[in-house]
Scaffold this motif. Structure first.
Motif, short mmCIF file in Angstrom:
data_model
loop_
_atom_site.label_atom_id
_atom_site.label_comp_id
_atom_site.label_asym_id
_atom_site.label_seq_id
_atom_site.Cartn_x
_atom_site.Cartn_y
_atom_site.Cartn_z
N PHE A 119 -75.07 4.52 13.67
CA PHE A 119 -75.33 5.87 14.19
C PHE A 119 -75.26 5.89 15.71
CE2 PHE A 119 -78.24 9.10 15.83
CZ PHE A 119 -77.76 10.25 15.21
N ASP A 120 -75.82 4.88 16.35
CA ASP A 120 -75.80 4.82 17.82
C ASP A 120 -74.37 4.72 18.33
OD1 ASP A 120 -77.49 4.54 20.31
OD2 ASP A 120 -76.30 2.69 20.45
N ARG A 121 -73.56 3.92 17.71
CA ARG A 121 -72.17 3.78 18.14
C ARG A 121 -71.41 5.09 17.94
NH1 ARG A 121 -70.03 -2.26 16.31
NH2 ARG A 121 -71.45 -3.44 17.66
N GLN A 122 -71.65 5.76 16.83
CA GLN A 122 -70.99 7.03 16.60
C GLN A 122 -71.39 8.06 17.66
OE1 GLN A 122 -72.10 7.95 12.55
NE2 GLN A 122 -70.30 6.91 11.69
N GLN A 123 -72.67 8.04 18.05
CA GLN A 123 -73.14 8.94 19.08
C GLN A 123 -72.45 8.67 20.42
OE1 GLN A 123 -75.74 11.58 19.16
NE2 GLN A 123 -74.95 11.54 17.06
N ALA A 163 -77.80 6.80 38.54
CA ALA A 163 -78.66 7.68 39.34
C ALA A 163 -79.99 7.83 38.64
CB ALA A 163 -78.00 9.05 39.52
N ASP A 164 -81.04 7.99 39.43
CA ASP A 164 -82.39 8.16 38.88
C ASP A 164 -82.77 7.01 37.95
OD1 ASP A 164 -82.74 10.54 40.25
OD2 ASP A 164 -81.96 11.76 38.59
N GLY A 165 -82.22 5.82 38.21
CA GLY A 165 -82.55 4.66 37.39
C GLY A 165 -81.93 4.67 36.02
N ARG A 166 -80.93 5.52 35.79
CA ARG A 166 -80.27 5.60 34.49
C ARG A 166 -78.77 5.39 34.65
NH1 ARG A 166 -83.28 8.61 30.52
NH2 ARG A 166 -85.19 9.51 31.37
N ILE A 209 -77.55 12.12 29.54
CA ILE A 209 -77.94 11.02 28.64
C ILE A 209 -79.36 11.19 28.13
CG2 ILE A 209 -78.85 9.53 30.46
CD1 ILE A 209 -76.74 8.50 27.39
N ARG A 210 -80.15 12.05 28.79
CA ARG A 210 -81.53 12.26 28.32
C ARG A 210 -81.55 12.87 26.93
NH1 ARG A 210 -83.45 15.49 33.59
NH2 ARG A 210 -81.50 16.55 32.97
N LEU A 211 -80.53 13.67 26.62
CA LEU A 211 -80.46 14.24 25.27
C LEU A 211 -80.24 13.15 24.23
CD1 LEU A 211 -78.18 17.34 26.02
CD2 LEU A 211 -80.68 17.27 25.84
N HIS A 212 -79.34 12.20 24.56
CA HIS A 212 -79.07 11.09 23.63
C HIS A 212 -80.29 10.21 23.48
CE1 HIS A 212 -77.03 7.81 21.60
NE2 HIS A 212 -77.47 6.98 22.55
N THR A 213 -80.99 9.99 24.61
CA THR A 213 -82.20 9.15 24.55
C THR A 213 -83.26 9.77 23.66
OG1 THR A 213 -81.74 8.33 26.78
CG2 THR A 213 -83.98 8.02 25.93
N GLY A 214 -83.43 11.10 23.79
CA GLY A 214 -84.41 11.78 22.94
C GLY A 214 -84.03 11.69 21.47
N GLU A 215 -82.72 11.91 21.17
CA GLU A 215 -82.27 11.81 19.78
C GLU A 215 -82.44 10.39 19.27
OE1 GLU A 215 -78.30 13.15 19.49
OE2 GLU A 215 -78.76 15.25 19.97
N GLU A 216 -82.14 9.41 20.14
CA GLU A 216 -82.26 8.02 19.73
C GLU A 216 -83.71 7.65 19.42
OE1 GLU A 216 -80.12 3.99 21.24
OE2 GLU A 216 -81.30 5.06 22.74
N GLN A 217 -84.64 8.13 20.25
CA GLN A 217 -86.05 7.84 20.01
C GLN A 217 -86.52 8.47 18.70
OE1 GLN A 217 -88.02 9.22 23.55
NE2 GLN A 217 -87.61 7.32 24.69
N ARG A 218 -86.11 9.73 18.48
CA ARG A 218 -86.48 10.38 17.22
C ARG A 218 -85.88 9.64 16.02
NH1 ARG A 218 -85.66 14.96 20.50
NH2 ARG A 218 -83.49 15.16 19.78
N LEU A 219 -84.63 9.17 16.21
CA LEU A 219 -83.99 8.42 15.13
C LEU A 219 -84.74 7.12 14.86
CD1 LEU A 219 -81.64 7.82 13.18
CD2 LEU A 219 -80.43 6.79 15.11
N LEU A 220 -85.12 6.42 15.93
CA LEU A 220 -85.83 5.15 15.75
C LEU A 220 -87.17 5.35 15.06
CD1 LEU A 220 -85.07 3.35 19.15
CD2 LEU A 220 -84.11 2.84 16.89
N VAL A 221 -87.89 6.41 15.46
CA VAL A 221 -89.19 6.66 14.85
C VAL A 221 -89.03 6.99 13.36
CG1 VAL A 221 -91.17 8.23 14.81
CG2 VAL A 221 -90.28 7.38 16.99
N SER A 222 -88.09 7.89 13.07
CA SER A 222 -87.89 8.26 11.66
C SER A 222 -87.34 7.09 10.84
CB SER A 222 -86.93 9.45 11.56
OG SER A 222 -85.67 9.13 12.15
N THR A 223 -86.44 6.31 11.47
CA THR A 223 -85.89 5.15 10.76
C THR A 223 -86.96 4.11 10.50
OG1 THR A 223 -83.73 5.49 11.78
CG2 THR A 223 -84.16 3.32 10.86
N ALA A 224 -87.83 3.89 11.51
CA ALA A 224 -88.91 2.91 11.34
C ALA A 224 -89.86 3.33 10.23
CB ALA A 224 -89.67 2.74 12.65
#
Length: 395
Positions: A24-28, A92-95, A115-130
Motif C-alpha cells: 500500500f505504501d509503495r502504491q501511494q 524543508a521544515d525537516g521533511r 507529504i503531510r497528507l500521506h503521513t497522516g494516511e500512513e499513520q491511520r493505515l498503520l494504526v488500523s493495520t496494527a
C-alpha cells in the motif's frame, strides 16, 4: 504440534499484513509521483494548483508560488537548479517533499506534494493495520491451535493405543516366557547329565547338548526383548521422583554384580570408579542403573575372550561422565548415528554390533535426565560408550 501449527498460522497472517502495508505504501508513493508529474506538465499558472499540491513557476526574472505554500518550501523550490528535471525531492521544515520539475521554453514549473497528507494516511493505515493485525494474529493462532489439536488427536490416540498394546502384550508374554526359560534350563540339565553319562565319545549327545544350550540362550534373548519392550512402553508414562544418585557408586555396584557374568565370557571387568566421589546427579536410580547395566552388558557381549572392559567415571565441564570401554570389534563411524535406534545393527555383517532395544532405552533414559550418550572408537580397537548427565548441585 498444535502449538507449532498455531504459531505458523499466526506468522503467516502477520507476514501477510506487513506485506499488505508495504504494498500500500509503495502504491501511494507511485500515485504521488504520478500526481505531481501531471500537475507540473499541465500547469499554466500557480493559482489553480490541485488540492494537496503546490506550484512554483520559475522564470529568468524570478519565481511565483502558490499562496498557501509554506515559505521555506517555496524557497527550496525556487532554488532548484536549471539542470534538474523530472522526479525529485525538496527538503524543508525537516521533511522530504516529493516534487516534479517540468521544463519548458524559458519556464520551469515545480509541482510539490503535501507529504503531510500521506503521513497522516500512513499513520491511520498503520494504526488500523496494527489493530486488525493483532486481532487477526490472535484469531489465526487460536484457529491454528484448535485445528492442530483436532488434527493430531487421532495420532495421539493411536500412539497411546499402540503403547498400551505393547505394554499389555509384553506383560502377558513375560510369564509364559519365564516358564519356557525354566523348562529349557531343566531340559539342559537333563541333557547335560545324559551327555556326562555317555562320555565324550558320544557325538550325538554333544550335539543335543549344544542345541539345548542354544535353546536356553534364545529363550533368554526373547525374554530380554520382551522386558525391554515393556520398559520402553512404560518409561515416559511413569512419574518417578528424582533423587540424588552417586553415579560413580552406582557404576561400581553394576561392575560388581556383572563380574561373574563377565568371567563366564572370558572377559575381565575392571572397576575404575570405586572411591571417585563427587559424581552425583539428580535422577531416577533404577533407570540410571539400567542404563549403566545395559552398556556394560553390551561391552561384555562384544568383547573377545582374554580382553577386558573398563568402567570409569568423573566430572567434566559440569557433567558427570561414565565411560564403558571395550576392546572388541569396534564401531564404524557411519554406524554411530544408527546405534541408538531400536533393533539396529552395524554394517559389519555377522560381526556387526546388534544392540536391540537396550541402547535405544539407554538413550531414552539419558535424554530424560537432560544428558546424552556418546559413542566413540577406543584407541587400539573397540568402542567407548559414554554417559554424560548434568552434575547435581553440591549439598
Amino acid at each position: 504440534m498444535a502449538l507449532r501449527v498455531g504459531a505458523t498460522t499466526a506468522l503467516v497472517v502477520l507476514l501477510a499484513i506487513i506485506g499488505t502495508a508495504v504494498l500500500f505504501d509503495r502504491q501511494q508513493l507511485a500515485e504521488i509521483r504520478g500526481r505531481t508529474e501531471t500537475t507540473a506538465r499541465t500547469a499554466d499558472d500557480v493559482v489553480d494548483a490541485p488540492p494537496g499540491t503546490w506550484l512554483v513557476k520559475l522564470t529568468d526574472s524570478g519565481h511565483e508560488a502558490t499562496r498557501s505554500m509554506p515559505p521555506e518550501l517555496a524557497a527550496a523550490a525556487s532554488a532548484v537548479g536549471p539542470d534538474v528535471s523530472g522526479a525529485t525531492s525538496l527538503t524543508a521544515d525537516g521533511r522530504s517533499w516529493p516534487a516534479w520539475v517540468d521544463r519548458r521554453e524559458g519556464v520551469r514549473y515545480v509541482a510539490v506534494y503535501d507529504i503531510r497528507l500521506h503521513t497522516g494516511e500512513e499513520q491511520r493505515l498503520l494504526v488500523s493495520t496494527a489493530a486488525a493485525g493483532l486481532v487477526g494474529v490472535l484469531l489465526a493462532a487460536l484457529t491454528g491451535l484448535l485445528a492442530g489439536r483436532r488434527a493430531v488427536r487421532p495420532l495421539g490416540e493411536a500412539m497411546e493405543l499402540q503403547r498400551q498394546f505393547v505394554a499389555d502384550a509384553s506383560h502377558e508374554l513375560r510369564t509364559p516366557l519365564a516358564v519356557i526359560s525354566t523348562r529349557a534350563q531343566m531340559l539342559r540339565r537333563h541333557v547335560a547329565a545324559d551327555a556326562a553319562v555317555a562320555g565324550g565319545g558320544d557325538s550325538a549327545a554333544a550335539r543335543r547338548l549344544a542345541e539345548v544350550d542354544q535353546l536356553v540362550h534364545d529363550t533368554q534373548a526373547m525374554a530380554d526383548v520382551v522386558s525391554d519392550l515393556l520398559l520402553s512402553a512404560q518409561l515416559e508414562h511413569v512419574d518417578e521422583v528424582a533423587e540424588r544418585v552417586d553415579l560413580g557408586a552406582l557404576a561400581s555396584e553394576v561392575v560388581t554384580s556383572l563380574m561373574p557374568y563377565a568371567a563366564d565370557h572370558g572377559v575381565t571387568l575392571v572397576d575404575e570408579v570405586a572411591g571417585a566421589g563427587g559424581v552425583a546427579v539428580l535422577g531416577v536410580r533404577p533407570s540410571l542403573r539400567r542404563s549403566v547395566l545395559a552398556l556394560v552388558d553390551n561391552a561384555i557381549a562384544h568383547s573377545e575372550k582374554g580382553t577386558q572392559v573398563e568402567v570409569r567415571s568423573g566430572v567434566e565441564d559440569g557433567q558427570v561422565r561414565v565411560d564403558v570401554v571395550d576392546h572388541g570389534h569396534g564401531v564404524d563411524a557411519a554406524d554411530v548415528e544408527h546405534l541408538s535406534r531400536r533393533f539396529s545393527r552395524g554394517d559389519g555383517g555377522s560381526g556387526g554390533r546388534r544392540v536391540g532395544l537396550g541402547l535405544a532405552l539407554v538413550t531414552q533414559i539419558v535424554r530424560s535426565h537432560g544428558g546424552r550418550l556418546d559413542v566413540t572408537e577406543t584407541p587400539g580397537g573397540g568402542a567407548t560408550f559414554s554417559l554424560l548427565i548434568p552434575a547435581a548441585a553440591p549439598d
